[in-house]
Design a protein around this motif. Structure first.
Motif, PDB file in Angstrom:
ATOM      1  N   THR A 120       0.890  -1.260   0.038  1.00 28.19           N
ATOM      2  CA  THR A 120      -0.042   0.023   0.046  1.00 28.19           C
ATOM      3  C   THR A 120       0.961   1.280  -0.041  1.00 28.19           C
ATOM      4  O   THR A 120       1.782   1.389   0.810  1.00 28.19           O
ATOM      5  CB  THR A 120      -0.936   0.083   1.342  1.00 28.19           C
ATOM      6  N   VAL A 121       0.652   2.043  -1.032  1.00 35.72           N
ATOM      7  CA  VAL A 121       1.490   3.386  -1.127  1.00 35.72           C
ATOM      8  C   VAL A 121       0.420   4.481  -1.359  1.00 35.72           C
ATOM      9  O   VAL A 121      -0.784   4.342  -1.520  1.00 35.72           O
ATOM     10  CB  VAL A 121       2.282   3.252  -2.129  1.00 35.72           C
ATOM     11  N   THR A 122       0.794   5.665  -0.860  1.00 31.44           N
ATOM     12  CA  THR A 122       0.149   6.921  -1.179  1.00 31.44           C
ATOM     13  C   THR A 122       0.465   7.859  -2.229  1.00 31.44           C
ATOM     14  O   THR A 122       1.942   8.027  -2.563  1.00 31.44           O
ATOM     15  CB  THR A 122      -0.086   7.814   0.137  1.00 31.44           C
ATOM     16  N   PHE A 123      -0.198   8.282  -3.032  1.00 30.22           N
ATOM     17  CA  PHE A 123      -0.013   9.233  -3.921  1.00 30.22           C
ATOM     18  C   PHE A 123      -0.388  10.682  -3.654  1.00 30.22           C
ATOM     19  O   PHE A 123      -1.843  10.785  -3.308  1.00 30.22           O
ATOM     20  CB  PHE A 123      -0.411   8.711  -5.436  1.00 30.22           C
ATOM     21  N   CYS A 124       0.492  11.716  -3.754  1.00 29.11           N
ATOM     22  CA  CYS A 124      -0.137  13.094  -3.386  1.00 29.11           C
ATOM     23  C   CYS A 124      -0.145  13.818  -4.871  1.00 29.11           C
ATOM     24  O   CYS A 124       0.759  13.756  -5.423  1.00 29.11           O
ATOM     25  CB  CYS A 124       0.866  13.577  -2.571  1.00 29.11           C
ATOM     26  N   TYR A 125      -1.093  14.521  -5.160  1.00 28.02           N
ATOM     27  CA  TYR A 125      -1.437  15.373  -6.124  1.00 28.02           C
ATOM     28  C   TYR A 125      -1.516  16.915  -5.527  1.00 28.02           C
ATOM     29  O   TYR A 125      -2.503  17.067  -4.800  1.00 28.02           O
ATOM     30  CB  TYR A 125      -2.565  15.197  -6.966  1.00 28.02           C
ATOM     31  N   TRP A 126      -0.952  17.930  -6.303  1.00 23.49           N
ATOM     32  CA  TRP A 126      -1.089  19.104  -5.395  1.00 23.49           C
ATOM     33  C   TRP A 126      -0.934  20.243  -6.635  1.00 23.49           C
ATOM     34  O   TRP A 126      -0.389  19.918  -7.434  1.00 23.49           O
ATOM     35  CB  TRP A 126      -0.215  19.349  -4.517  1.00 23.49           C
ATOM     36  N   THR A 127      -1.553  21.435  -6.605  1.00 21.36           N
ATOM     37  CA  THR A 127      -1.396  22.386  -7.494  1.00 21.36           C
ATOM     38  C   THR A 127      -1.388  24.050  -6.481  1.00 21.36           C
ATOM     39  O   THR A 127      -2.138  23.754  -5.654  1.00 21.36           O
ATOM     40  CB  THR A 127      -2.217  22.480  -8.801  1.00 21.36           C
ATOM     41  N   LYS A 128      -0.711  24.867  -7.109  1.00 19.21           N
ATOM     42  CA  LYS A 128      -0.993  26.329  -6.421  1.00 19.21           C
ATOM     43  C   LYS A 128      -1.465  27.250  -7.364  1.00 19.21           C
ATOM     44  O   LYS A 128      -0.981  27.578  -8.461  1.00 19.21           O
ATOM     45  CB  LYS A 128       0.436  26.615  -6.054  1.00 19.21           C
TER      46      LYS A 128
END
Length: 214
Positions: A120-128
């Motif tokens: 199990t892994v986590t993916f992070c998505y982000w924008t500013k």
């Protein structure tokens, strides 16, 4: 400072973006949105009204914000099965002619303990972007409606909106409530006073202790 990791290390060095954000933050308020795990459509508008009102009170149109979402994946549910829909959802709620980038990074599962599967892994998505360039109501509607499995409103993941202009974190954790964290209690004193009736009763004593000297 466009990198979310650098920002968090500098402004919130002891806070990790995960639930329960309220209990892991020295300055925070937990609000009751009026929903529950079996959210009925009749309650949706109440949940949306409160979450949107709190967001609009906390943030100004020209503030810089990070829109951050986390998705947990494993072999039977790979990131490839949800990423396209997630990116489309993010693009749909951003309204700007200015170029922006949706960043992605893979990281260790945020809730990992000794019994967890290593796969199990986590993916992070982000924008500013600027607050004015975010369709906040549509974003919150997607998050809330995912609780009642409306097909047209796919889940947008574990959502955090971080204001780098006033150094606050807004986390609608589910249809029951949301956490607002601040670097300084003066920044969210207005929320504490103006929306005191919306504070979650279970945590009211702790919250009152935070703001008792003001």
């Amino acid at each position: 400072m466009d990198n979310i990791d650098n920002y968090m290390k500098k402004q919130f060095p002891n806070i990790e973006l995960k639930s329960p954000l309220f209990y892991n933050s020295p300055i925070a308020i937990r609000f009751d949105l009026g929903g529950d795990f079996f959210l009925e459509k009749e309650k949706v508008e109440k949940v949306l009204y409160r979450s949107l009102t709190l967001f609009n009170t906390l943030n100004n149109n020209m503030d810089d914000i990070y829109v951050v979402t986390f998705v947990d994946c494993w072999d039977e549910n790979p990131i490839s099965s949800v990423e396209e829909g997630l990116i489309k959802a993010i693009n749909k709620v951003i309204k700007t002619d200015t170029e922006y980038k949706i960043n992605k990074k893979e990281q260790e599962y945020r809730y990992k303990d000794d019994d967890d599967d290593e796969e199990t892994v986590t993916f992070c998505y982000w924008t500013k972007i600027k607050v004015i360039n975010l369709d906040v109501e549509e974003l919150l509607r997607r998050k809330v409606y995912s609780a009642i499995s409306e097909e047209e409103y796919k889940s947008i993941g574990d959502l955090f909106i971080i204001n780098s202009s006033n150094n606050t974190i807004y986390h609608l954790y589910d249809e029951r409530g949301l956490d607002i964290v601040s670097q300084k209690k003066e920044t969210i004193m207005n929320l504490y006073k103006k929306f005191n009736k919306w504070i979650l009763e279970y945590d009211r004593k702790r919250i009152n202790e935070i703001f008792k000297n003001n």
